[in-house]
Design a protein around this motif. Structure first.
Motif, mmCIF file in Angstrom:
data_model
loop_
_atom_site.group_PDB
_atom_site.id
_atom_site.type_symbol
_atom_site.label_atom_id
_atom_site.label_comp_id
_atom_site.label_asym_id
_atom_site.label_seq_id
_atom_site.Cartn_x
_atom_site.Cartn_y
_atom_site.Cartn_z
ATOM 1 N N GLY A 34 -45.061 11.253 -15.394
ATOM 2 C CA GLY A 34 -45.918 12.420 -15.478
ATOM 3 C C GLY A 34 -45.113 13.698 -15.290
ATOM 4 O O GLY A 34 -44.513 13.907 -14.237
ATOM 5 N N THR A 159 -54.882 15.160 -23.186
ATOM 6 C CA THR A 159 -56.311 15.211 -22.846
ATOM 7 C C THR A 159 -56.877 16.628 -22.921
ATOM 8 O O THR A 159 -58.015 16.860 -22.528
ATOM 9 C CB THR A 159 -56.554 14.646 -21.429
ATOM 10 O OG1 THR A 159 -55.827 15.420 -20.474
ATOM 11 C CG2 THR A 159 -56.119 13.194 -21.340
ATOM 12 N N ILE A 167 -61.373 11.908 -21.733
ATOM 13 C CA ILE A 167 -60.198 11.882 -20.850
ATOM 14 C C ILE A 167 -59.997 10.478 -20.288
ATOM 15 O O ILE A 167 -58.882 9.957 -20.249
ATOM 16 C CB ILE A 167 -60.365 12.897 -19.707
ATOM 17 C CG1 ILE A 167 -60.271 14.319 -20.258
ATOM 18 C CG2 ILE A 167 -59.312 12.687 -18.618
ATOM 19 C CD1 ILE A 167 -60.572 15.409 -19.240
ATOM 20 N N ARG A 171 -56.748 8.079 -20.861
ATOM 21 C CA ARG A 171 -56.026 7.641 -19.663
ATOM 22 C C ARG A 171 -55.854 6.125 -19.647
ATOM 23 O O ARG A 171 -54.756 5.614 -19.397
ATOM 24 C CB ARG A 171 -56.769 8.089 -18.413
ATOM 25 C CG ARG A 171 -56.076 7.688 -17.118
ATOM 26 C CD ARG A 171 -56.782 8.262 -15.915
ATOM 27 N NE ARG A 171 -58.137 7.749 -15.775
ATOM 28 C CZ ARG A 171 -59.232 8.512 -15.739
ATOM 29 N NH1 ARG A 171 -59.133 9.815 -15.853
ATOM 30 N NH2 ARG A 171 -60.417 7.964 -15.602
ATOM 31 N N GLU A 172 -56.928 5.389 -19.917
ATOM 32 C CA GLU A 172 -56.850 3.932 -19.904
ATOM 33 C C GLU A 172 -55.940 3.424 -21.018
ATOM 34 O O GLU A 172 -55.215 2.444 -20.841
ATOM 35 C CB GLU A 172 -58.253 3.326 -20.029
ATOM 36 C CG GLU A 172 -59.139 3.584 -18.822
ATOM 37 C CD GLU A 172 -58.495 3.170 -17.508
ATOM 38 O OE1 GLU A 172 -57.989 2.034 -17.415
ATOM 39 O OE2 GLU A 172 -58.470 3.998 -16.567
ATOM 40 N N LYS A 175 -52.274 3.986 -19.902
ATOM 41 C CA LYS A 175 -51.902 3.050 -18.835
ATOM 42 C C LYS A 175 -51.586 1.657 -19.382
ATOM 43 O O LYS A 175 -50.794 0.912 -18.791
ATOM 44 C CB LYS A 175 -53.029 2.960 -17.810
ATOM 45 C CG LYS A 175 -53.130 4.182 -16.905
ATOM 46 C CD LYS A 175 -54.408 4.189 -16.082
ATOM 47 C CE LYS A 175 -54.468 3.044 -15.095
ATOM 48 N NZ LYS A 175 -55.685 3.137 -14.235
ATOM 49 N N SER A 189 -48.748 17.316 -18.322
ATOM 50 C CA SER A 189 -50.102 17.759 -18.000
ATOM 51 C C SER A 189 -50.038 18.850 -16.946
ATOM 52 O O SER A 189 -49.071 18.940 -16.190
ATOM 53 C CB SER A 189 -50.952 16.594 -17.479
ATOM 54 O OG SER A 189 -52.264 17.024 -17.147
ATOM 55 N N GLU A 194 -55.176 13.883 -13.302
ATOM 56 C CA GLU A 194 -54.909 12.950 -14.395
ATOM 57 C C GLU A 194 -53.595 12.210 -14.195
ATOM 58 O O GLU A 194 -53.498 11.003 -14.370
ATOM 59 C CB GLU A 194 -54.897 13.695 -15.739
ATOM 60 C CG GLU A 194 -56.268 14.088 -16.225
ATOM 61 C CD GLU A 194 -57.220 12.903 -16.218
ATOM 62 O OE1 GLU A 194 -56.911 11.869 -16.829
ATOM 63 O OE2 GLU A 194 -58.278 13.013 -15.569
ATOM 64 N N GLN A 197 -53.637 9.424 -11.589
ATOM 65 C CA GLN A 197 -54.326 8.181 -11.921
ATOM 66 C C GLN A 197 -53.563 7.287 -12.894
ATOM 67 O O GLN A 197 -53.977 6.148 -13.111
ATOM 68 C CB GLN A 197 -55.715 8.493 -12.489
ATOM 69 C CG GLN A 197 -56.654 9.110 -11.479
ATOM 70 C CD GLN A 197 -58.026 9.365 -12.058
ATOM 71 O OE1 GLN A 197 -58.761 8.440 -12.404
ATOM 72 N NE2 GLN A 197 -58.382 10.638 -12.197
ATOM 73 N N MET A 198 -52.487 7.799 -13.500
ATOM 74 C CA MET A 198 -51.799 6.953 -14.476
ATOM 75 C C MET A 198 -50.282 6.876 -14.316
ATOM 76 O O MET A 198 -49.668 5.916 -14.773
ATOM 77 C CB MET A 198 -52.151 7.393 -15.897
ATOM 78 C CG MET A 198 -51.580 8.714 -16.335
ATOM 79 S SD MET A 198 -51.999 9.080 -18.065
ATOM 80 C CE MET A 198 -53.221 10.360 -17.831
#
Length: 303
Positions: A34, A159, A167, A171-172, A175, A189, A194, A197-198
């Motif tokens: 990220g 996103t 979003i 995200r899923e 991942k 980002s 966000e 979470q990934m």
């Protein structure tokens, strides 16, 4: 683990102003890295230099442990990207747009079918892209980026402009890519929530300079708990505790301590009780990631 992307003192200057200055970024194989920072921090400029879309003023880039400039064609053949916003022909269908990229990438038909399935556009492939929603256009852009099933996928704010459901879908999808397709993902980002979470690793850039780089766990470990203590007489308590070697600051009608051990908390409480000062409350506060981000950048976590 092998380094997939590395930059060495990477800098970009426009006139007398550096948009990116001495950035040393390291992305390892299998990472979802990220790349985080406020708007205007230099994220897109850095990604463009990694992809050869912008020439660095100073420094160099290696991808797959090869110098980018000397191995541009080989590196780009194994890299997929979506920078800033998807490019598409609005008068063509989703499938026809994919066919254009298929010819450029020289990949088989099964890749087109699989990529559209991954982004859940297989049932909308014959619809003109000009009639797609913003979320569908973003998913089409990602489908184009993964069409050759590259070793490295670079996504710049994928996103942006999406509703919460969109979003969540993106995200899923991101991942799942490292495990399902052995992709390494570099994603930028300005939304900490966000990335949290990934991402497995994170780099934070601010005003063109890298201010943090490490695993998500290392970032979370920068959260130093504080002890918040409230008494009937904070002024007297602060003076007493300072004489015991326990420095604190008064904030919002409470005394705030940093880096106290359990034994020091016991000592503080005992000293106050023995001095007949009523202790009303003792709390431990942990900073969340947004507070850490604010401390590092001096800016809000979502701008």
């Amino acid at each position: 683990m092998d380094q997939i992307v590395a930059t060495y003192n990477l800098s970009k200057r426009y006139g007398n102003t550096y948009r990116v200055k001495d950035v040393n970024l390291s992305v390892c194989e299998g990472d979802i890295y990220g790349f985080l920072g406020p708007n205007g921090a230099g994220k897109s400029t850095t990604l463009k230099m990694i992809l050869g879309l912008s020439r660095p003023t100073d420094g160099k880039v290696t991808v797959f442990q090869k110098d980018f400039e000397a191995n541009r064609r080989l590196i780009l053949s194994q890299t997929g990207s979506l920078i800033e916003s998807p490019s598409y022909y609005g008068h063509l269908t989703g499938l026809e747009n994919m066919r254009v990229i298929q010819k450029l990438r020289d990949v088989p038909d099964k890749n087109v079918t699989e990529a559209l399935k991954i982004v859940r556009l297989e049932n909308q492939k014959n619809k003109k892209v000009g009639q797609y929603s913003l979320g569908m256009k973003q998913r089409l852009g990602i489908a184009m980026a993964i069409l050759s099933f590259p070793k490295l996928l670079i996504l710049d704010e994928p996103t942006n402009g999406l509703d919460p459901a969109g979003i969540g879908e993106i995200r899923e999808l991101i991942k799942s890519l490292p495990q399902r397709y052995d992709m390494t993902v570099l994603i930028s980002s300005h939304l900490l929530s966000e990335i949290e979470q990934m991402a497995t690793s994170v780099g934070i850039i601010n005003d063109g300079r890298m201010v943090f780089q490490g695993s998500m766990d290392e970032l979370k470990n920068k959260s130093r708990p504080t002890i918040v203590l409230k008494t009937k007489n904070n002024k007297l308590s602060q003076k007493l505790l300072l004489s015991k070697g326990l420095a604190c600051e008064e904030h919002d009608d409470s005394l705030v301590f940093e880096n106290l051990t359990d034994e020091q908390v016991i000592q503080a409480n005992r000293s106050l009780v023995e001095a007949n000062i009523d202790v009303l409350r003792i709390e431990e506060n942990n900073k969340n990631l947004e507070s850490i981000f604010l401390d590092i950048t001096g800016k809000e976590s979502s701008l």
